[in-house]
Design a protein around this motif. Structure first.
Motif, PDB file in Angstrom:
ATOM      1  N   HIS A 206       2.556  -8.955 -12.559  1.00 38.11           N
ATOM      2  CA  HIS A 206       1.899  -8.843 -13.188  1.00 38.11           C
ATOM      3  C   HIS A 206       0.988  -7.769 -13.815  1.00 38.11           C
ATOM      4  N   THR A 207       0.706  -6.577 -12.409  1.00 38.28           N
ATOM      5  CA  THR A 207       0.101  -5.293 -12.336  1.00 38.28           C
ATOM      6  C   THR A 207       0.590  -4.747 -11.350  1.00 38.28           C
ATOM      7  N   THR A 208       0.575  -3.137 -11.344  1.00 33.98           N
ATOM      8  CA  THR A 208       1.115  -1.786 -10.253  1.00 33.98           C
ATOM      9  C   THR A 208      -0.127  -2.038  -9.700  1.00 33.98           C
ATOM     10  N   HIS A 209      -0.116  -1.306  -8.742  1.00 32.12           N
ATOM     11  CA  HIS A 209      -1.126  -0.735  -8.048  1.00 32.12           C
ATOM     12  C   HIS A 209      -0.998   0.872  -7.358  1.00 32.12           C
ATOM     13  N   ILE A 210      -1.405   1.741  -6.993  1.00 31.65           N
ATOM     14  CA  ILE A 210      -2.134   2.774  -6.830  1.00 31.65           C
ATOM     15  C   ILE A 210      -2.828   2.603  -5.854  1.00 31.65           C
ATOM     16  N   LEU A 211      -1.435   2.451  -4.225  1.00 29.44           N
ATOM     17  CA  LEU A 211      -2.706   2.024  -3.149  1.00 29.44           C
ATOM     18  C   LEU A 211      -2.222   3.701  -2.458  1.00 29.44           C
ATOM     19  N   PRO A 212      -3.534   4.337  -2.208  1.00 31.12           N
ATOM     20  CA  PRO A 212      -3.788   5.387  -0.775  1.00 31.12           C
ATOM     21  C   PRO A 212      -3.476   4.577   0.750  1.00 31.12           C
ATOM     22  N   LEU A 213      -3.011   5.703   1.927  1.00 31.64           N
ATOM     23  CA  LEU A 213      -2.826   5.304   3.037  1.00 31.64           C
ATOM     24  C   LEU A 213      -3.426   6.095   3.759  1.00 31.64           C
TER      25      LEU A 213
ATOM     26  N   ASP B 160      -6.972   2.193   2.487  1.00 37.67           N
ATOM     27  CA  ASP B 160      -8.429   2.779   1.612  1.00 37.67           C
ATOM     28  C   ASP B 160      -8.392   2.017   0.521  1.00 37.67           C
ATOM     29  N   ALA B 161      -8.858   0.696   0.680  1.00 37.24           N
ATOM     30  CA  ALA B 161      -9.415  -0.162  -0.822  1.00 37.24           C
ATOM     31  C   ALA B 161     -10.467   0.554  -1.490  1.00 37.24           C
ATOM     32  N   ALA B 162     -10.941   1.917  -1.097  1.00 35.34           N
ATOM     33  CA  ALA B 162     -12.231   1.680  -2.105  1.00 35.34           C
ATOM     34  C   ALA B 162     -11.257   3.114  -3.055  1.00 35.34           C
ATOM     35  N   ASN B 163     -10.527   3.382  -2.498  1.00 37.18           N
ATOM     36  CA  ASN B 163      -9.692   4.127  -3.455  1.00 37.18           C
ATOM     37  C   ASN B 163      -8.289   3.893  -4.871  1.00 37.18           C
ATOM     38  N   CYS B 164      -8.234   2.132  -4.119  1.00 38.12           N
ATOM     39  CA  CYS B 164      -7.055   2.007  -5.054  1.00 38.12           C
ATOM     40  C   CYS B 164      -6.907   0.996  -5.886  1.00 38.12           C
ATOM     41  N   LYS B 165      -6.683   1.603  -7.027  1.00 42.79           N
ATOM     42  CA  LYS B 165      -6.549   1.256  -8.334  1.00 42.79           C
ATOM     43  C   LYS B 165      -5.805   0.726  -8.650  1.00 42.79           C
TER      44      LYS B 165
ATOM     45  N   ASP C 102      -3.160  10.505 -10.413  1.00 40.56           N
ATOM     46  CA  ASP C 102      -3.896  12.124 -10.398  1.00 40.56           C
ATOM     47  C   ASP C 102      -5.229  11.447 -10.407  1.00 40.56           C
ATOM     48  N   TYR C 103      -6.060  10.477 -10.697  1.00 41.24           N
ATOM     49  CA  TYR C 103      -7.165  10.218 -11.023  1.00 41.24           C
ATOM     50  C   TYR C 103      -7.395   9.605  -9.059  1.00 41.24           C
ATOM     51  N   VAL C 104      -6.672   8.846  -8.114  1.00 40.14           N
ATOM     52  CA  VAL C 104      -6.425   9.028  -6.839  1.00 40.14           C
ATOM     53  C   VAL C 104      -6.667   9.919  -6.739  1.00 40.14           C
ATOM     54  N   LEU C 105      -5.932  11.060  -6.173  1.00 44.39           N
ATOM     55  CA  LEU C 105      -5.557  12.224  -5.618  1.00 44.39           C
ATOM     56  C   LEU C 105      -6.900  13.024  -5.685  1.00 44.39           C
ATOM     57  N   ASN C 106      -7.161  12.716  -7.004  1.00 42.20           N
ATOM     58  CA  ASN C 106      -8.647  13.809  -6.844  1.00 42.20           C
ATOM     59  C   ASN C 106      -9.449  13.405  -6.302  1.00 42.20           C
ATOM     60  N   LYS C 107     -10.001  12.064  -5.379  1.00 45.02           N
ATOM     61  CA  LYS C 107     -10.688  11.451  -5.086  1.00 45.02           C
ATOM     62  C   LYS C 107     -11.386  11.966  -3.369  1.00 45.02           C
TER      63      LYS C 107
ATOM     64  N   ILE D 177      -6.163  16.904   2.331  1.00 44.66           N
ATOM     65  CA  ILE D 177      -5.922  15.038   2.053  1.00 44.66           C
ATOM     66  C   ILE D 177      -5.170  14.497   0.899  1.00 44.66           C
ATOM     67  N   GLN D 178      -4.872  15.728  -0.254  1.00 46.90           N
ATOM     68  CA  GLN D 178      -3.642  15.433  -1.035  1.00 46.90           C
ATOM     69  C   GLN D 178      -2.597  15.806  -0.954  1.00 46.90           C
TER      70      GLN D 178
END
Length: 661
Positions: free
Chosen positions: A195-202, A208-213, A555-560, A565-566
């Protein structure tokens, strides 16, 4: 665009032909519950996905149960009279009855979840009365709401009395199974599910739940898109194109285009299309073929001729009897005249519609002549039987028949050639640069210039010369008429009766260049859809969704994050989930990262070995590791003390934030 040669077209008809698997699921077996499992308190691993549920013991190499997380319950049936998972052999038959405990990726219907647990525990053979005396490791959605976890924990602890429960994210379990060292460092996870696609930074081994999309697009949306495309493309096979078959088309034949626009350009090449199109053969019943020999056909013709002769003879007999009866009636009236019974004679004449004795005599003569001719026709076959069998007359009949057949064949050939010329003219007019199309545009241009000279008023059609313009540009003469088709059908029928070589030369009577292939009619051509549907991952706008694709979201998540860190995150880009099974996905992700990352920067992309089962393997490895398992389980005492929503954080879990009181 290069044109495909005739040889390439012939070769393409014999290759790339597939059939639907239409796999029928088999009911799951009921396993035994040995003492070793019962006494050893072996953990039970459950990957509770929104598409499939995978369950098994931590001591197993593979999950014992893999079934779709759906149930079907008929109207008016008891709560226990339901079909779950693999008990549904043909899911399309009961699709309108299907229910699931999921709303998107989150469990919201816990009465259905309880029925799923009952099905799961009973098939695993757990027979302890009123309890499941084993630790349970379960997957949950990314950033699962505390309320949903609270209901799940209450169900497990209160209804099944489990000793302890551990929750984790399926994508993180998959990462720990495939790259355990990278799971303790920085990583970027791309998890595309049903149902969904997630971008998850570790970051530093923790989510890092605050920047998950989240992108609200997955395998379900892609399957529905494929389903709609093919139902619009093949409306005649609307019922044969089901969601299950669309899912098979998507994952068995689809692929990710490394360069989507370049791939579309390749598909516009006819030769490339014929080399790469996948033809799906639907089941069909072949047209019946004639297996009657020439001798049998001749016998049937003779029998039909004899039957016709018998019918004609019977009609002549009936006509002769009627005429004789009429003649006797007229002769009896004439006898009244001879007996000089004038009153009776005149009355009889009036009743029969005669005005004088002369008219009566004329009618008697006509009837006598007609009766004589009928008798001669009835005797003619017997008298002329020997004369018609002479060789000279036989040769004459054959010559006449050959002449008639030859004339019919010439007429048929003229009609077929006329149709071919019309078809060629239509094809030429359809081409923009053809001579016919240019002539038509020239006439229209001249007409438009003359209209300007006349003024603003539209007077086309008021002059006689406008009719010549209309006839010059009209397509009316390029279509096949119904009268022509009727004439062709009549000629074919006559040739079938009198030409023994008709079936061999012309088959079923259709034009040689438009023969109907019923097998090809029942084929679905999977062409550009092979890459168009999977492209939804990168361009959800193809489906009309106002959301960013995977590349833009990453790209949006990386720019956070800051630049250092990127750089660490992109060194471990990990692809997992059932909707990442497309070929070329890793190559496409590398190309997309190269486009969004700074010049000469480095990155690495990895793919799960088994995106579907790796979360179960990862959860199993963590549950059997004493050091890590001690950190992941919530015991019954902790559940009672800290509340049902409590989550013990570990390397593969969500971040726990207590609900404010």
């Amino acid at each position: 665009m290069a044109a495909a040669t005739k040889q390439e077209l012939d070769q393409s008809k014999a290759v790339n032909i597939f059939t639907f698997k239409d796999v029928k699921t088999q009911p799951d077996p009921y396993y035994t519950y040995p003492e070793s499992l019962r006494a050893g308190k072996i953990p039970l691993i459950i990957d509770n996905g929104s598409y499939q549920c995978k369950a098994g013991w931590a001591s197993d190499k593979e999950p014992r149960l893999i079934f779709k997380n759906v149930m079907a319950k008929g109207r008016g049936k008891k709560e226990t009279d339901v079909q779950i998972g693999n008990d549904i052999s043909n899911i399309e038959v009961v699709r309108w009855l299907l229910k699931t405990q999921f709303d998107g990726q989150v469990v919201t219907h816990y009465d259905m979840q309880e029925q799923m647990f009952d099905y799961l525990f009973s098939h695993l053979g757990i027979s302890t009365e009123g309890r499941v005396d084993h630790p349970i490791v379960m997957t949950e959605a990314v950033c699962n709401p505390n309320y949903c976890r609270q209901n799940m924990s209450e169900l497990l602890f209160e209804c099944y009395h489990v000793p302890k429960v551990g929750y984790g994210v399926d994508a993180l379990f998959s990462l720990h199974h495939n790259r355990p060292k990278a799971a303790l460092d920085h990583a970027m996870l791309v998890c595309s599910g049903f149902h969904t696609t997630h971008i998850l930074p570790l970051v530093a081994g923790r989510l890092d739940a605050a920047n998950c999309k989240r992108i609200n697009l997955g395998g379900w949306q892609a399957t529905g898109y494929m389903h709609r495309l093919f139902q619009l493309k093949y409306p005649a096979h609307f019922a044969a194109i089901t969601l299950t078959r669309s899912e098979e088309l998507l994952y068995d034949h689809g692929y990710i285009a490394v360069d989507y626009m370049e791939e579309l350009h390749r598909w516009s090449d006819l030769s490339y299309y014929h080399r790469n199109v996948h033809k799906i053969q639907l089941p069909f019943t072949p047209l019946p073929t004639s297996s009657v020999s020439a001798e049998d056909k001749e016998k049937r013709k003779q029998q039909a001729g004899r039957r016709l002769q018998e019918i004609n003879a019977k009609r002549r007999e009936q006509k002769l009897a009627a005429e004789q009866e009429k003649l006797q009636q007229l002769l009896s009236i004439q006898e009244l005249m001879e007996d000089e019974d004038d009153d009776s004679f005149l009355k009889a004449l009036e009743e029969c519609g005669f005005s004088s004795a002369n008219e009566l005599q004329v009618a008697i003569n006509k009837l006598s002549l007609s009766i004589q001719r009928t008798k001669e026709k009835m005797l003619q076959p017997e008298e002329g039987q020997t004369s018609r069998a002479t060789p000279e007359l036989d040769k004459q009949q054959r010559a006449e028949r050959e002449a008639i057949v030859g004339n019919l064949r010439r007429q048929r050939q003229e009609i077929v050639e006329t149709r071919q010329q019309r078809r060629q003219r239509r094809q030429e007019v359809a081409k923009r640069k053809s001579h016919a199309a240019q002539e038509r545009m020239k006439i229209l241009t001249q007409l438009a210039q003359s209209e300007r000279r006349r003024g603003k008023e539209d007077t086309f059609g008021m002059n006689e010369e406008d009719w010549n313009v209309y006839k010059a540009i009209s397509k009316e003469g390029d279509s096949d008429s119904e009268q022509e088709q009727e004439r062709l059908n009549q000629i074919d029928q006559l040739l079938r009766e009198h030409d023994p070589d008709f079936e061999k030369d012309f088959g079923n009577g259709q034009d040689m260049d438009v023969t109907f292939d019923i097998a090809e009619y029942y084929q679905l051509h999977l062409g550009v859809e092979r890459c168009r549907v999977p492209e939804l991952l990168f361009q959800p706008s193809l489906l009309g969704m106002d959301q960013a694709g995977v590349t833009e979201t990453m790209d949006y998540v990386l720019n956070k994050y800051p630049a250092d860190i990127q750089d660490k995150l992109v060194q471990n880009v990990f692809l997992t989930g059932g909707n990442t099974l497309y070929p070329n996905l890793q190559s496409r992700m590398e190309q997309e990262l190269q486009a969004i990352r700074p010049f000469q920067s480095t990155f690495q992309v990895f793919t799960a070995k088994n995106p579907v089962l790796d979360p179960w393997y990862g959860a199993k490895s963590m549950a059997t590791d004493p050091a890590r398992s001690a950190q992941m389980f919530v015991t019954r005492a902790e559940y009672l003390e800290k509340g049902a929503e409590y989550l013990k954080e570990h390397q593969a879990s969500n971040i726990y934030i207590a609900t404010p009181k």
